[in-house]
Write an enzyme that holds these catalytic residues in place. Sequence first.
Site, mmCIF file in Angstrom:
data_model
loop_
_atom_site.group_PDB
_atom_site.id
_atom_site.type_symbol
_atom_site.label_atom_id
_atom_site.label_comp_id
_atom_site.label_asym_id
_atom_site.label_seq_id
_atom_site.Cartn_x
_atom_site.Cartn_y
_atom_site.Cartn_z
ATOM 1 C CE1 TYR A 1 50.640 38.565 32.444
ATOM 2 C CE2 TYR A 1 49.279 36.646 32.919
ATOM 3 C CZ TYR A 1 49.637 37.957 33.176
ATOM 4 O OH TYR A 1 49.003 38.656 34.176
ATOM 5 C CB SER B 1 48.864 36.432 37.175
ATOM 6 O OG SER B 1 47.809 35.937 36.368
#
Length: 252
Positions: free
Chosen positions: A155, A142
Amino acid sequence: MDLLNKIAIVTGAGSGIGRASSIKLASNGAKVVVVDFNKETGEETLSLIKEQGGEGIFVQADVSKSEDVQKYVNAAIETYGRIDVFFNNAGVIQKISPLTEIDDAEYDRIMSINVKGVFLGLKHVLKIMEGQGSGSIINTASTAGIRSEHSMAVYSASKHAVVGLTKSASLEYVKKGIRINAICPGGVQTALTNSVTEMFETNGYVPDELPNMRMGRYAAPEELAEMVTFLASERASYMTGSIVLVDGGLTL
């Protein structure tokens, strides 16, 4: 077709980037092992593949459990005899909140799927690919694996870990015929990103900083699928250990 008769495994294939990539890989000739925790959405993806004349099977699995990972690897070998492409994609997003308010269970959930799931996939699939002397693996990291996102500490940590796993594994296998790369999406129109807005509304908490979508839009999952298919193919034959941003300039 670039991937004619190649055998591909895609985790998190029931929706979003995983579904779009499964369909794209199949349209390029691959036979796809569709893996998802959700039986209904996973079987929907398989149906979409078959509707366009593609071939595949579905395996229900929890990627954070070693026995389930072994199950989808075994299914690929028993059905098709090899694994040429592995899109190690399954992941979840955390509840957006200040670091001090993240409870232990939420930490464990994120790290178990986003990090352990990627690790277990690499561990089991690499054993097969090493025996073959070939293979292409694409991990889903990501933009949060390149820079941190506000109020998404766990995250961000999990996706930084995916980047680290990708680089380390690619170095270990660089001379064994196996390429290992990662994509870093930044804002993709999926159920996962749609849930972020719902979190804001439900929790009443909005981070001090929000991602700057410089192109003024989210990516379509199909745009990420194009990169996945490229990295899976021999067109990317000189790429390994690459951390590829597909983010519309988000990290600029």
